[in-house]
Design a protein around this motif. Sequence first.
Motif, PDB file in Angstrom:
ATOM      1  N   GLY A 134      36.697 165.507  11.317  1.00 44.06           N
ATOM      2  CA  GLY A 134      36.346 166.389  12.429  1.00 44.06           C
ATOM      3  C   GLY A 134      36.327 167.830  11.993  1.00 44.06           C
ATOM      4  N   GLY A 135      37.030 168.652  12.749  1.00 45.64           N
ATOM      5  CA  GLY A 135      36.975 170.106  12.580  1.00 45.64           C
ATOM      6  C   GLY A 135      37.248 170.590  11.164  1.00 45.64           C
ATOM      7  N   LEU A 136      38.245 169.986  10.526  1.00 49.61           N
ATOM      8  CA  LEU A 136      38.625 170.458   9.192  1.00 49.61           C
ATOM      9  C   LEU A 136      37.510 170.247   8.166  1.00 49.61           C
ATOM     10  N   GLY A 137      36.865 169.105   8.229  1.00 49.14           N
ATOM     11  CA  GLY A 137      35.785 168.810   7.292  1.00 49.14           C
ATOM     12  C   GLY A 137      34.524 169.602   7.601  1.00 49.14           C
ATOM     13  N   ARG A 138      34.240 169.763   8.885  1.00 54.48           N
ATOM     14  CA  ARG A 138      33.053 170.528   9.251  1.00 54.48           C
ATOM     15  C   ARG A 138      33.255 172.006   8.897  1.00 54.48           C
ATOM     16  N   LEU A 139      34.480 172.496   9.037  1.00 52.47           N
ATOM     17  CA  LEU A 139      34.757 173.891   8.672  1.00 52.47           C
ATOM     18  C   LEU A 139      34.438 174.099   7.192  1.00 52.47           C
ATOM     19  N   ALA A 140      34.855 173.146   6.357  1.00 48.91           N
ATOM     20  CA  ALA A 140      34.606 173.261   4.923  1.00 48.91           C
ATOM     21  C   ALA A 140      33.098 173.359   4.668  1.00 48.91           C
ATOM     22  N   ASN A 286      42.220 159.100  10.020  1.00 46.42           N
ATOM     23  CA  ASN A 286      43.162 159.777  10.913  1.00 46.42           C
ATOM     24  C   ASN A 286      42.936 161.266  10.864  1.00 46.42           C
ATOM     25  N   ASP A 287      42.846 161.840  12.031  1.00 45.80           N
ATOM     26  CA  ASP A 287      42.605 163.261  12.135  1.00 45.80           C
ATOM     27  C   ASP A 287      43.851 164.023  11.692  1.00 45.80           C
ATOM     28  N   GLN A 288      44.973 163.717  12.273  1.00 52.23           N
ATOM     29  CA  GLN A 288      46.144 164.551  12.056  1.00 52.23           C
ATOM     30  C   GLN A 288      47.446 163.788  11.843  1.00 52.23           C
ATOM     31  N   ALA A 289      47.394 162.483  11.619  1.00 56.31           N
ATOM     32  CA  ALA A 289      48.653 161.770  11.408  1.00 56.31           C
ATOM     33  C   ALA A 289      48.608 161.126  10.032  1.00 56.31           C
ATOM     34  N   ASN A 334      42.415 173.518   1.186  1.00 56.23           N
ATOM     35  CA  ASN A 334      42.081 173.269   2.581  1.00 56.23           C
ATOM     36  C   ASN A 334      43.110 172.304   3.163  1.00 56.23           C
ATOM     37  N   ASP A 335      44.129 172.884   3.773  1.00 58.29           N
ATOM     38  CA  ASP A 335      45.320 172.167   4.231  1.00 58.29           C
ATOM     39  C   ASP A 335      46.114 171.640   3.036  1.00 58.29           C
ATOM     40  N   THR A 336      47.103 170.799   3.296  1.00 55.52           N
ATOM     41  CA  THR A 336      47.949 170.329   2.186  1.00 55.52           C
ATOM     42  C   THR A 336      47.359 169.132   1.450  1.00 55.52           C
ATOM     43  N   ASN A 372      46.605 176.634   6.357  1.00 53.42           N
ATOM     44  CA  ASN A 372      47.222 175.638   7.226  1.00 53.42           C
ATOM     45  C   ASN A 372      46.327 175.451   8.453  1.00 53.42           C
ATOM     46  N   HIS A 373      46.158 174.189   8.881  1.00 57.53           N
ATOM     47  CA  HIS A 373      45.267 173.917  10.018  1.00 57.53           C
ATOM     48  C   HIS A 373      45.966 173.320  11.220  1.00 57.53           C
ATOM     49  N   THR A 374      47.262 173.146  11.156  1.00 56.09           N
ATOM     50  CA  THR A 374      47.898 172.488  12.297  1.00 56.09           C
ATOM     51  C   THR A 374      49.394 172.716  12.312  1.00 56.09           C
ATOM     52  N   LEU A 375      49.940 172.718  13.532  1.00 55.10           N
ATOM     53  CA  LEU A 375      51.395 172.803  13.680  1.00 55.10           C
ATOM     54  C   LEU A 375      51.973 171.458  14.106  1.00 55.10           C
ATOM     55  N   THR A 479      40.431 183.893  11.125  1.00 54.62           N
ATOM     56  CA  THR A 479      39.918 183.111  12.246  1.00 54.62           C
ATOM     57  C   THR A 479      38.689 182.322  11.790  1.00 54.62           C
ATOM     58  N   ASN A 480      38.668 181.055  12.173  1.00 57.03           N
ATOM     59  CA  ASN A 480      37.561 180.160  11.815  1.00 57.03           C
ATOM     60  C   ASN A 480      36.212 180.706  12.276  1.00 57.03           C
ATOM     61  N   GLY A 481      35.173 180.173  11.690  1.00 51.89           N
ATOM     62  CA  GLY A 481      33.823 180.523  12.113  1.00 51.89           C
ATOM     63  C   GLY A 481      32.888 179.339  11.899  1.00 51.89           C
ATOM     64  N   GLU A 568      45.719 163.083  22.602  1.00 56.39           N
ATOM     65  CA  GLU A 568      46.430 163.446  23.832  1.00 56.39           C
ATOM     66  C   GLU A 568      46.573 164.957  23.977  1.00 56.39           C
ATOM     67  N   TYR A 569      46.769 165.663  22.856  1.00 62.03           N
ATOM     68  CA  TYR A 569      46.974 167.113  23.010  1.00 62.03           C
ATOM     69  C   TYR A 569      45.702 167.830  23.447  1.00 62.03           C
ATOM     70  N   LYS A 570      44.546 167.209  23.188  1.00 60.93           N
ATOM     71  CA  LYS A 570      43.281 167.815  23.609  1.00 60.93           C
ATOM     72  C   LYS A 570      42.981 167.508  25.082  1.00 60.93           C
ATOM     73  N   MET A 667      48.723 174.139  20.964  1.00 60.77           N
ATOM     74  CA  MET A 667      48.471 172.892  20.224  1.00 60.77           C
ATOM     75  C   MET A 667      47.259 172.949  19.299  1.00 60.77           C
ATOM     76  N   GLU A 668      46.181 173.561  19.746  1.00 66.11           N
ATOM     77  CA  GLU A 668      44.935 173.562  18.944  1.00 66.11           C
ATOM     78  C   GLU A 668      44.971 174.761  18.013  1.00 66.11           C
ATOM     79  N   ALA A 669      44.978 174.498  16.714  1.00 68.00           N
ATOM     80  CA  ALA A 669      45.101 175.601  15.767  1.00 68.00           C
ATOM     81  C   ALA A 669      43.990 176.632  15.997  1.00 68.00           C
ATOM     82  N   SER A 670      42.768 176.157  16.057  1.00 70.88           N
ATOM     83  CA  SER A 670      41.669 177.074  16.344  1.00 70.88           C
ATOM     84  C   SER A 670      40.661 176.425  17.277  1.00 70.88           C
ATOM     85  N   GLY A 671      40.102 175.294  16.810  1.00 68.96           N
ATOM     86  CA  GLY A 671      38.941 174.734  17.467  1.00 68.96           C
ATOM     87  C   GLY A 671      37.726 175.437  16.884  1.00 68.96           C
ATOM     88  N   THR A 672      36.629 174.704  16.747  1.00 71.33           N
ATOM     89  CA  THR A 672      35.372 175.301  16.304  1.00 71.33           C
ATOM     90  C   THR A 672      34.245 174.834  17.230  1.00 71.33           C
TER      91      THR A 672
HETATM   92  C1  OX2 Z   1      41.678 170.914  12.646  1.00 67.83           C
HETATM   93  C2  OX2 Z   1      42.419 171.593  13.790  1.00 67.83           C
HETATM   94  O1  OX2 Z   1      42.980 170.630  14.648  1.00 67.83           O
HETATM   95  C3  OX2 Z   1      41.446 172.480  14.574  1.00 67.83           C
HETATM   96  O2  OX2 Z   1      42.125 173.184  15.569  1.00 67.83           O
HETATM   97  C4  OX2 Z   1      40.747 173.449  13.636  1.00 67.83           C
HETATM   98  O3  OX2 Z   1      39.738 174.141  14.307  1.00 67.83           O
HETATM   99  C5  OX2 Z   1      40.142 172.713  12.453  1.00 67.83           C
HETATM  100  O4  OX2 Z   1      41.119 171.923  11.802  1.00 67.83           O
HETATM  101  C6  OX2 Z   1      39.571 173.669  11.429  1.00 67.83           C
HETATM  102  O5  OX2 Z   1      40.494 174.647  11.087  1.00 67.83           O
HETATM  103  N1  OX2 Z   1      43.121 168.301  10.672  1.00 67.83           N
HETATM  104  N2  OX2 Z   1      42.161 168.785  11.438  1.00 67.83           N
HETATM  105  C7  OX2 Z   1      42.501 170.003  11.818  1.00 67.83           C
HETATM  106  O6  OX2 Z   1      43.689 170.279  11.309  1.00 67.83           O
HETATM  107  C8  OX2 Z   1      44.037 169.180  10.570  1.00 67.83           C
HETATM  108  C9  OX2 Z   1      45.263 169.050   9.803  1.00 67.83           C
END
Ligand code: OX2
Length: 829
Positions: A134-140, A286-289, A334-336, A372-375, A479-481, A568-570, A667-672
């Motif tokens: 999702g967001g992390l890969g598309r950001l790259a 898995n997106d974030q777990a 790009n993240d850990t 870092n992309h998430t808390l 800040t993401n773009g 759920e957080y979204k 909850m949402e680090a940035s969102g794109t």
């Molecule tokens: C996502 C974040 O959840 C999202 O908020 C952010 O916009 C995106 O990364 C790009 O920075 N996996 N996906 C994300 O974080 C992790 C970890």
Amino acid sequence: DEKKFSDKINIASTSGSSRISHSKEAIKASFLDSLFYGIGRVPALATPNDRYTALALTIRDRIFQQFILTTESISKQDARAVAYLSAEYLPGPHLANNLLNLEITAQTREAMEELGIELDDLIAIEEEPGLGNGGLGRLASCYLDSLATLGIPAIAYGIRYEFGIFDQVIKDGWQVELTDKWLHYGNPWEVVRPEIAYEVKFGGRTEHGADSNGKFQVTWVPGSEVKGTAYDTPILGYKGNGAVLRLWRAEAIESFDFAAFNLGDYYRAVEAKMLSENITKVLYPNDQAQGGKELRLKQQYFFVTCSLQDIIRLHLIQGRNLERLHEKFAIQLNDTHPAIAIAELMRLLVDVHQLDWAKAWHITQNCFAYTNHTLLPEALEKWSIPLFEKVLPRHLEIIYEINHRFLEEIRHQHSYNNAQIAGMSIIDESGERYIRMAHLATIGSHSVNGVSAMHSELLKKEVLHDFAGLWPDKFCNVTNGITPRRFLYLSNTPLAELISSYIGNGWITDLDQLRKLEPYADDVSFQNSWMEIKLNNKQHLAALLQKQTGIEIDPAMLFDIQAKRIHEYKRQHLKVLHILSVYLRLKKGELINFSPSAFIFAGKAAPGYIMAKLLIKLINSVADLVNQDTEVNDKMKVVFMPDFNVKNAQNLYPAADLSEQISMAGMEASGTGNMKFSLNGALTIGTLDGANVEIRQEVGEDNFFLFGLSVEQVQANKTAGYQPYDIYQQNQHLREVLDFIVSGALSQGDTQLFRPLYENLLYQDPFMLLADYQSYIDCQEQVHELWREPKEWARKSILNVARMGKFSSDRSIRDYSDLIWKVTPINKK
Ligand code: OX2
């Protein structure tokens, strides 16, 4: 001989050749050449995929031509380069984007037409590389687009997953996952580089002792080895420059096979080959777990060591000293997921290249920067020590050494106490022992950044609090773009052309120029053209949805869209509560002023995330009920668009009136996605979370629908002992909505199906839907009030677009370049 060859070939003359020109005739000729000589087909027998492949090869030739020019200027100027390390990329379909960046869409369309081929049919055939969640890969991928456009020397490293993110289909309302066979018909965009390959070791043991010269030496005796081979995809920036996406594929090492084969053990040899290739078989969905899976750790180490070995090779072939590696390469984590790179670079420098520890550490810290992309606690990667030691025994020793030196430093120079030291250690010893990858990344980098202003603050306050105290200057925000090329020019060409006809096309590479639209926000004829384009986009989406789901929606409806991972957080379920509240009120004859709305969802759920999958079923159950109810279905429709990917996303953003950005604050680090909707003229309904905060700042409070608790209020609520059940009891309307979910009305009388969701909300509600419910419902009333004033709506829509300049990934990349990488664009002659 080689010298002679290179002397004879003059790049400029090749690029001037008539076949490689950008004229319609040349494109036609190249296309036929590619078909005949590239894939051995005559037109009469060519399948649609043959035609697509031939066109892709035609375009690829022209990309390479640009590339050679970029590569030449990079090596001439000896510029510092960026190496971007990411386990995920989501480039989206290449063909149309490359045509746009080469500015040859029109003549290619004509060339194809003259051959009796519809360009759009070929564009539609392309299977996109789903190499991310999702967001992390598309950001790259957006960042790679901007690096190329800005002309910053860059190489992006990753994994060539054979199977990317699963294809999502909906059966009986449930998500079903199908294997993504994106390479099924080949991939004309990539070039394999068999001579760029590295050995990768796993397991085994280490030996410590003196070498033949009496120098202390650690030797890693691996348990197994594989080979990583480079597959390059050229990424073209707008109007010319290029960057490379270099993905690694795991293969068996020949000699291993032979050993077994010579012993007559053919099957063992084949097995070794299969096991080797497994490493890059499939993307973890898995997106974030993070599950702590051995294969996942192997994937991470595999691509990291290939990339670092490649960086060192590129450095050394220029005749440079290894001790100056950090002067020539800025390496971004790009993240850990690639954070093991810290230990691996130390190993390569100390064990393989024999540098002393201090020098190696200096190079390492100055090369790396960490984003870092998430808390979310479940997304913070940690590896259990026994598993880690089994796969990477030498790296465990190195990490212990890094940790030991770090802890000594904070104990003695900074007088930290034991509790602080335990909290900052790379090793979590509070129970079973783990390696904390975020700590390794933070300690081993010279820069740590979050992805929105708010997220970067929270990062310093919470997850990396003690590190921010120790090294305040290490922390910053970028800040993401998003790239305006793909997410406005390409996916919403009519709007892009309207914009250009009023303010020129400088905005394509300088998005702040969209501000020049502000004076037209009140111009009635501009508003009319603006809304007409929106309506056309909605018609287009409606037709697509009808084809995909059979559900018919009226393009005149308000298109209210939530498209993102199901989590759920979204709070996709908050949107469902709103939809049901509308439904129940309409049934009672209330809400007479309600404007007909289409509620559209899209997004994948991690296959093992039960609650997220139940949410998809809930959405589809609500859709079944509502869409078939003739009392309401001229006023509301609900649709779940299957298989959210870049291609489908490009059809969603341009058609949205309302963008749902409703995560719980903090909850949402940035969102794109929030940026993509707004750049296409949707108004946002959202919480003060992630980049929403900055979007609202930019577009103006009056042009953004704000609701819900702030981060501080969320915290206060938690501290006070949040009781969702009390809210349920106090709010009669909310109670009716919630009870309706378990009434059986959505599930053929089954009162148990959605019970887990219901009980979770009533008794835990970790993301405080109930606390934000009324505020959300009230805010939706404001949305509908505005919708009844089309001119006002159009004005705000225009202002949203006009003020989105900040969210161009070009700005993000400039921030990274200035603040972190210290790189400058090359001057291409
Ligand atoms: C996502 C974040 O959840 C999202 O908020 C952010 O916009 C995106 O990364 C790009 O920075 N996996 N996906 C994300 O974080 C992790 C970890």
